[in-house]
Design an enzyme around this catalytic site. Structure first.
Site, PDB file in Angstrom:
ATOM      1  N   TRP A 122       0.831  -1.209   0.000  1.00 18.53           N
ATOM      2  CA  TRP A 122       0.000   0.000   0.000  1.00 18.53           C
ATOM      3  C   TRP A 122       0.860   1.252   0.000  1.00 18.53           C
ATOM      4  O   TRP A 122       0.537   2.244  -0.658  1.00 18.53           O
ATOM      5  CB  TRP A 122      -0.987  -0.003   1.161  1.00 18.53           C
ATOM      6  N   ASP A 164      -2.035   6.257   6.403  1.00 17.42           N
ATOM      7  CA  ASP A 164      -3.030   5.329   5.874  1.00 17.42           C
ATOM      8  C   ASP A 164      -3.403   4.379   7.017  1.00 17.42           C
ATOM      9  O   ASP A 164      -2.637   3.504   7.397  1.00 17.42           O
ATOM     10  CB  ASP A 164      -2.417   4.554   4.699  1.00 17.42           C
ATOM     11  N   LYS A 202     -12.566  -2.332   6.553  1.00 16.46           N
ATOM     12  CA  LYS A 202     -11.873  -3.173   7.531  1.00 16.46           C
ATOM     13  C   LYS A 202     -12.425  -2.964   8.944  1.00 16.46           C
ATOM     14  O   LYS A 202     -12.827  -3.907   9.583  1.00 16.46           O
ATOM     15  CB  LYS A 202     -10.372  -2.920   7.495  1.00 16.46           C
TER      16      LYS A 202
END
Ligand SMILES: *Cc1c(COP(=O)(O)O)cnc(C)c1O
Length: 361
Positions: free
Chosen positions: A102, A172, A196
């Site tokens: 990511w 993030d 999530k």
């Protein structure tokens, strides 16, 4: 059919009580005479849903007044472009810690708009650790410093934040938001895809310090401007109305049934300790991440034998422990034990692993 224990990395488990509440309100919400899905986002009934969602998030994360909360779409991945377009407009340079896929995607996307200085990387060992951050490599003129707080695929987390001084820290938090207490004031911008720890896919939450808003590059698409979304209360266009509503239910569950983020953090630590302790004593399974870098949310593990890994994932699935296969880029197994995974689920998984180990010596 009974509900399984779902260890998916995302979209992932949602508390059953949240789903049941949504079910009860699905056809008729309150006295609106219609589903939330059917409501105009401009209606007073919907306005109070989005207002309450924001208020709950502010309360749970202790978000200071000088930060805005934005409810956006496009996933965490859109932020990889939106952030540099809005923030990388001073020196045109940013710092980034390369700790996984990511972060790598953020790096690649930002490189289209600015110069990315990779201050440290753990690519050499398949991102299985958090690299030492050497302050002398930080650029004091960087427009921001990007980290991925919890590396979903590799199961690592930043236990301490980089000391980047006045350079805004951008994090993030897609796979760890609301899992532990944080000091929002240490960050310039926090972003997370909802799927999530906050609800269903389709919603992306951005928490941004107000002084960072309104400095976008002139070519920035309207829908990618933070000022546009802030000035329109996240309703410049139709927001992901139903996902925001489910997010509200998740936040209410976190506040009322769990007791808030500090209580959640304690439970998450207990859950992770159960699994790590077993992995550390098992002769068959072993964790791929060691020490302080270990994630509380995503726990990858291996047997060292690919066939045995496969047999385990298959047997686990047949016994109601699903989505334990590791990410395609790393193999092995991964148990994602987000907020909504109850401690009973982790206990049951460990018991199953013990049994599997005994039977497959
Ligand atoms: C899941 C995830 C993403 C990608 O989220 P999308 O909403 O699918 O774009 C980005 N970063 C992290 C840390 C993630 O866990």
């Amino acid at each position: 059919m009974n509900r399984v224990y779902n260890f998916s990395a995302g979209p992932s488990v949602i508390a059953e009580s949240v789903l049941k509440k949504a079910q009860a309100e699905l056809v008729c919400y309150g006295d609106a005479g219609m589903s939330v899905m059917e409501m105009s986002h401009r209606s007073p009934a919907y306005q109070s849903i989005i207002d309450e969602t924001e208020a709950l998030l502010r309360q749970l994360l202790n978000i200071p007044e000088n930060y805005s909360v934005l409810f956006l779409q496009g996933g965490a991945s859109s932020q990889f472009a939106m952030i540099p377009l809005n923030l990388a407009n001073g020196s045109g340079k940013i710092d980034l810690a390369l700790t996984g896929q990511w972060a790598s995607k953020a790096q690649q996307e930002a490189s289209k708009y600015c110069e990315v200085n990779v201050v440290a990387s753990s690519k050499d060992k398949t991102y299985s650790y958090i690299p030492e951050l050497d302050k002398s490599k930080f650029n004091p003129d960087a427009d921001y410093f990007h980290i991925c707080s919890n590396n979903t695929i590799y199961g690592t987390r930043f236990a301490t934040l980089p000391d980047c001084g006045n350079v805004p820290l951008v994090a993030d938090m897609s796979s760890c938001i609301l899992s532990e207490e944080i000091d929002v004031s240490k960050y310039g911008l926090i972003f997370a895809g909802a799927q999530k720890n906050m609800g269903p896919a389709g919603l992306t939450v951005v928490i941004i310090r107000n002084d960072l808003i309104g400095k976008h590059r002139p070519e920035t698409p309207t829908m990618f401007r933070y000022d546009i979304h802030k000035d329109n209360g996240s309703m410049y266009n139709t927001p992901p109305t139903y996902s925001i509503y489910i997010c509200k239910l998740v936040l209410e569950w976190l506040r009322d049934e769990i007791g808030g983020v500090a209580a959640m953090e304690k439970i998450n630590h207990e859950k992770a300790a159960l699994l790590y302790n077993y992995l550390d004593e098992s002769e068959m399974f072993k964790a791929t991440v060691q020490g302080i870098d270990r994630s509380y949310m995503n726990i990858p593990f291996i047997t060292g034998n690919e066939d045995l890994d496969k047999a385990f994932v298959k047997a686990a699935s047949a016994n109601g422990f699903v989505n334990l296969k590791g990410h395609r880029s790393v193999g092995g197994m991964r148990a994602s034990i987000y907020n909504a995974m109850p401690i009973e689920g982790v206990k049951a998984l460990v018991d199953f692993m013990k049994k599997f180990e005994a039977e497959n010596k």
